[in-house]
Design a protein around this motif. Structure first.
Motif, mmCIF file in Angstrom:
data_model
loop_
_atom_site.group_PDB
_atom_site.id
_atom_site.type_symbol
_atom_site.label_atom_id
_atom_site.label_comp_id
_atom_site.label_asym_id
_atom_site.label_seq_id
_atom_site.Cartn_x
_atom_site.Cartn_y
_atom_site.Cartn_z
ATOM 1 N N GLU A 48 1.003 -1.225 0.013
ATOM 2 C CA GLU A 48 0.179 -0.103 -0.060
ATOM 3 C C GLU A 48 0.943 1.246 0.046
ATOM 4 O OE1 GLU A 48 -3.385 0.124 -0.310
ATOM 5 O OE2 GLU A 48 -3.428 -1.988 -0.321
ATOM 6 N N LYS A 49 0.657 2.237 -0.808
ATOM 7 C CA LYS A 49 1.398 3.568 -0.867
ATOM 8 C C LYS A 49 0.898 4.153 0.502
ATOM 9 C CE LYS A 49 2.159 3.716 -5.640
ATOM 10 N NZ LYS A 49 1.783 4.133 -6.827
ATOM 11 N N PRO A 50 1.562 4.971 0.907
ATOM 12 C CA PRO A 50 1.292 5.740 1.978
ATOM 13 C C PRO A 50 0.798 7.186 1.634
ATOM 14 C CG PRO A 50 3.571 6.141 1.814
ATOM 15 C CD PRO A 50 3.137 5.130 0.682
ATOM 16 N N ASP A 51 0.353 8.012 2.706
ATOM 17 C CA ASP A 51 -0.183 9.088 2.454
ATOM 18 C C ASP A 51 0.808 10.037 2.292
ATOM 19 O OD1 ASP A 51 -1.173 11.640 2.479
ATOM 20 O OD2 ASP A 51 -2.828 11.403 4.092
ATOM 21 N N PHE A 52 1.313 10.378 1.223
ATOM 22 C CA PHE A 52 2.712 11.145 0.866
ATOM 23 C C PHE A 52 2.485 12.428 1.254
ATOM 24 C CE2 PHE A 52 3.210 7.861 -2.645
ATOM 25 C CZ PHE A 52 4.462 7.316 -1.941
ATOM 26 N N ASP A 53 1.484 13.155 1.404
ATOM 27 C CA ASP A 53 1.143 14.601 1.681
ATOM 28 C C ASP A 53 1.536 14.505 3.353
ATOM 29 O OD1 ASP A 53 0.459 15.310 -0.870
ATOM 30 O OD2 ASP A 53 -1.596 15.357 -0.291
ATOM 31 N N LYS A 54 0.986 13.518 3.941
ATOM 32 C CA LYS A 54 1.244 13.429 5.460
ATOM 33 C C LYS A 54 2.666 13.226 5.761
ATOM 34 C CE LYS A 54 -0.650 10.866 9.059
ATOM 35 N NZ LYS A 54 -1.504 9.725 9.596
ATOM 36 N N MET A 55 3.374 12.181 4.939
ATOM 37 C CA MET A 55 4.779 11.899 4.980
ATOM 38 C C MET A 55 5.674 12.992 4.987
ATOM 39 S SD MET A 55 7.146 9.442 3.081
ATOM 40 C CE MET A 55 6.365 7.738 3.480
ATOM 41 N N ILE A 56 5.128 13.952 3.879
ATOM 42 C CA ILE A 56 6.412 15.051 3.538
ATOM 43 C C ILE A 56 5.903 16.364 4.246
ATOM 44 C CG2 ILE A 56 6.788 16.382 1.335
ATOM 45 C CD1 ILE A 56 7.075 13.379 1.095
ATOM 46 N N ALA A 57 4.622 16.246 4.731
ATOM 47 C CA ALA A 57 4.404 17.707 5.383
ATOM 48 C C ALA A 57 5.387 18.214 6.339
ATOM 49 C CB ALA A 57 2.931 17.685 5.899
ATOM 50 N N GLY A 58 5.838 19.529 6.139
ATOM 51 C CA GLY A 58 6.512 20.085 6.883
ATOM 52 C C GLY A 58 8.154 19.835 6.822
ATOM 53 N N THR A 59 8.605 18.592 6.225
ATOM 54 C CA THR A 59 10.065 18.284 6.064
ATOM 55 C C THR A 59 10.944 19.146 5.201
ATOM 56 O OG1 THR A 59 9.605 16.865 4.145
ATOM 57 C CG2 THR A 59 9.388 15.852 6.170
ATOM 58 N N GLU A 60 10.010 20.065 4.301
ATOM 59 C CA GLU A 60 10.692 21.115 3.574
ATOM 60 C C GLU A 60 11.433 22.211 4.422
ATOM 61 O OE1 GLU A 60 7.621 20.833 3.626
ATOM 62 O OE2 GLU A 60 6.884 22.731 4.193
ATOM 63 N N LYS A 61 10.763 22.261 5.603
ATOM 64 C CA LYS A 61 11.029 23.396 6.569
ATOM 65 C C LYS A 61 12.447 23.422 7.106
ATOM 66 C CE LYS A 61 6.607 24.711 8.125
ATOM 67 N NZ LYS A 61 5.637 23.682 8.312
ATOM 68 N N ILE A 62 12.811 21.856 7.183
ATOM 69 C CA ILE A 62 14.275 21.764 7.855
ATOM 70 C C ILE A 62 15.144 21.133 6.793
ATOM 71 C CG2 ILE A 62 13.845 21.538 10.207
ATOM 72 C CD1 ILE A 62 13.527 18.512 9.817
ATOM 73 N N CYS A 63 14.819 21.168 5.598
ATOM 74 C CA CYS A 63 15.736 20.480 4.275
ATOM 75 C C CYS A 63 16.827 21.383 4.074
ATOM 76 C CB CYS A 63 14.652 20.143 3.156
ATOM 77 S SG CYS A 63 15.485 19.505 1.881
ATOM 78 N N PRO A 64 17.963 20.772 4.223
ATOM 79 C CA PRO A 64 19.066 21.600 3.754
ATOM 80 C C PRO A 64 19.469 21.729 2.056
ATOM 81 C CG PRO A 64 19.940 19.294 4.301
ATOM 82 C CD PRO A 64 18.588 19.588 4.739
ATOM 83 N N PHE A 65 18.293 20.860 1.309
ATOM 84 C CA PHE A 65 18.780 20.812 -0.107
ATOM 85 C C PHE A 65 17.647 21.813 -0.729
ATOM 86 C CE2 PHE A 65 20.755 16.233 0.219
ATOM 87 C CZ PHE A 65 21.727 16.583 0.771
ATOM 88 N N CYS A 66 16.817 22.117 0.044
ATOM 89 C CA CYS A 66 15.718 23.268 -0.613
ATOM 90 C C CYS A 66 16.428 24.562 -1.174
ATOM 91 C CB CYS A 66 14.518 23.654 0.557
ATOM 92 S SG CYS A 66 13.236 22.225 -0.062
ATOM 93 N N PRO A 67 15.822 25.013 -2.042
ATOM 94 C CA PRO A 67 16.756 26.162 -2.822
ATOM 95 C C PRO A 67 16.846 27.393 -1.710
ATOM 96 C CG PRO A 67 14.531 26.148 -3.694
ATOM 97 C CD PRO A 67 14.750 24.704 -2.943
ATOM 98 N N ASP A 68 16.217 27.553 -0.697
ATOM 99 C CA ASP A 68 16.187 28.876 0.317
ATOM 100 C C ASP A 68 17.722 28.309 0.997
ATOM 101 O OD1 ASP A 68 14.883 26.736 1.378
ATOM 102 O OD2 ASP A 68 14.199 28.073 2.866
ATOM 103 N N LYS A 69 18.118 27.099 1.118
ATOM 104 C CA LYS A 69 18.961 27.132 1.893
ATOM 105 C C LYS A 69 20.383 26.425 1.438
ATOM 106 C CE LYS A 69 15.672 25.450 5.378
ATOM 107 N NZ LYS A 69 14.851 24.907 4.481
ATOM 108 N N VAL A 70 20.072 25.531 0.269
ATOM 109 C CA VAL A 70 21.303 24.858 -0.315
ATOM 110 C C VAL A 70 22.843 25.636 -0.303
ATOM 111 C CG1 VAL A 70 20.570 24.690 -2.778
ATOM 112 C CG2 VAL A 70 21.890 22.733 -1.852
#
Ligand SMILES: [Zn+2]
Length: 341
Positions: A48-70
Motif C-alpha cells: 500500500e502506498k502511504p499518504d505522501f502528503d502526510k509523510m512529506i508535510a513540514g519536512t521542507e522546513k528543515i531540508c538543507p537541499f531546498c533552494p532557500d538553504k542549499v
C-alpha cells in the motif's frame, strides 16, 4: 552460463486434520561470485502506498537541499579540485558530502523541488543529474587525484531506502577503494577472464538475451535484465552496458539509455505499490577489460508495512544472505511490458 540452485522443501502439518503442506524455497548461486540468494517467503508483490502528503508535510522546513538553504548551508570543495567551490547545473547543485565515507565524496541534488514522486522522475532529470556527477568525475580525473579509480553514483530514493532526506539527491564519489560487492565482482570477473578467456558480463548478457527468462530489453548498448540471484526482496533490475569497462567510458547516448531504463523500472515497481529504491553503479577501473560497467536498481519496501518493519532483517544484515519473495523469472514477466524500447 551455469545457473545453479539448491531446491528445498518444508513440510508442515495442519493442526486440525494433520494434512501436510509442502512449502518450497530455493537457494540460488550468483553465477559470478557464488554469493547465495534465497527465493522464499513467497507473497504477492503488492504494497500500500502511504499518504505522501502526510509523510512529506513540514519536512521542507528543515531540508538543507531546498533552494532557500542549499547555497548557504552546503560547503565548498578545496580550490585545487573545484575552484568555484560547487558545481551547478540550472537548479541542481553538487557539493561536498559533509558525512564523507571516502576522501572525495559529493552530494548532488536533483534540483529545487523538495519532493518528486517516483513516477515524475523523468529520463531528462536523471540525465541532468548524472551529467553533473560526471562533471565532478572529470574534474577528479583531470586533477590526477590518486582516488580517481572508480567513479560511482549511488541513489537512495525516499527514507525506506536509507535516505535521510525526502529531497531527491545522488551520492557521488570517486575512490581507489572498491566497496565489498563491487570488489568481489571485480575479483571474480578477473578470475573468469583469466580461466575462460572471455568476459563474464558479455557471456551473461548473451546467455540471458537468448534464454529470455530474465531478459527485459535493450536500449542501445544497455541490456536490461532481472538478476538471477537478486539482493532485493522484490528482485533487482540489472543494466549492463556492452563494451564499457568503467563509468567514464559511458557516452551521452549510454547515459540517456540508462536514464530511460531506470524510469521504466520505477514505473513497473510503482504498480506494485513500491515507492523507494537503491541504485548503485558497479564499475571497473579504466583498463579493466575483464569487466563491464553495470548498475543495479533494487526496490526497497517493508516486511510489515503497518509496523514499518524494514526489508532487511538478521539474515540479511549479519549474514548478508538475501531473500527475494518471488521468482525473478515471474518478476521479469511483471516488469517486461515497461521495457519495450
Ligand atoms: Zn528540500
Amino acid at each position: 552460463m551455469k545457473f545453479e540452485a539448491h531446491l528445498k522443501e518444508t513440510i508442515v502439518l495442519d493442526p486440525k486434520n494433520k494434512t501436510t503442506r509442502a512449502i518450497p524455497s530455493e537457494i540460488r548461486k550468483d553465477p559470478l561470485t557464488g554469493r547465495t540468494a534465497r527465493i522464499c517467503h513467497f507473497m504477492k508483490l503488492k504494497w500500500e502506498k502511504p499518504d505522501f502528503d502526510k509523510m512529506i508535510a513540514g519536512t521542507e522546513k528543515i531540508c538543507p537541499f531546498c533552494p532557500d538553504k542549499v547555497l548557504s548551508i552546503t560547503p565548498y570543495f578545496a580550490e585545487d579540485l573545484i575552484p568555484e567551490g560547487r558545481l551547478i547545473s540550472g537548479d541542481m547543485v553538487l557539493f561536498p558530502n559533509i558525512a564523507p565515507y571516502d576522501s572525495l565524496g559529493a552530494v548532488a541534488t536533483f534540483g529545487s523541488r523538495h519532493y518528486i514522486p517516483m513516477t515524475e522522475i523523468t529520463p531528462e532529470l536523471i540525465v541532468k543529474g548524472f551529467r553533473l556527477a560526471f562533471e565532478f568525475f572529470k574534474r577528479v580525473e583531470n586533477s590526477k587525484h590518486p582516488e580517481s579509480v572508480y567513479h560511482i553514483i549511488n541513489w537512495n530514493y525516499m527514507p525506506v531506502s536509507g535516505s535521510s532526506l525526502i529531497h531527491p539527491h545522488l551520492q557521488v564519489f570517486s575512490t581507489s577503494s572498491a566497496p565489498n560487492l563491487m570488489r568481489q565482482e571485480l575479483d571474480a570477473a578477473y578470475e573468469y577472464y583469466r580461466l575462460k578467456g572471455t568476459n563474464f558480463w558479455d557471456d551473461l548478457v548473451k546467455s540471458e538475451e537468448s534464454e529470455k527468462k530474465r531478459f527485459l530489453g535493450r536500449a542501445g548498448r544497455t541490456a536490461w535484465l532481472c538478476s538471477y540471484a537478486p539482493i532485493g526482496v522484490a528482485g533487482d533490475v540489472l543494466a549492463v552496458v556492452d563494451g564499457v569497462r568503467c563509468t567514464l567510458d559511458l557516452t551521452d547516448k549510454d547515459i540517456s539509455d540508462i536514464a530511460l531504463g531506470l524510469t521504466r523500472a520505477m514505473a513497473a515497481y510503482d504498480r506494485m505499490g513500491i515507492y523507494s529504491f537503491n541504485m548503485n553503479f558497479f564499475t571497473g577501473a579504466k583498463d579493466d577489460d575483464f569487466t563491464r560497467f553495470h548498475l543495479l536498481f533494487s526496490p526497497r519496501t517493508f516486511f510489515n508495512q503497518a509496523l514499518g518493519t524494514p526489508d532487511v532483517g538478521a539474515i540479511r544484515n549479519l549474514y548478508n544472505e538475501t531473500l527475494c519473495m518471488a521468482f525473478p523469472e515471474d518478476i521479469r514477466d511483471m516488469l517486461a511490458p515497461d521495457f519495450i524500447f
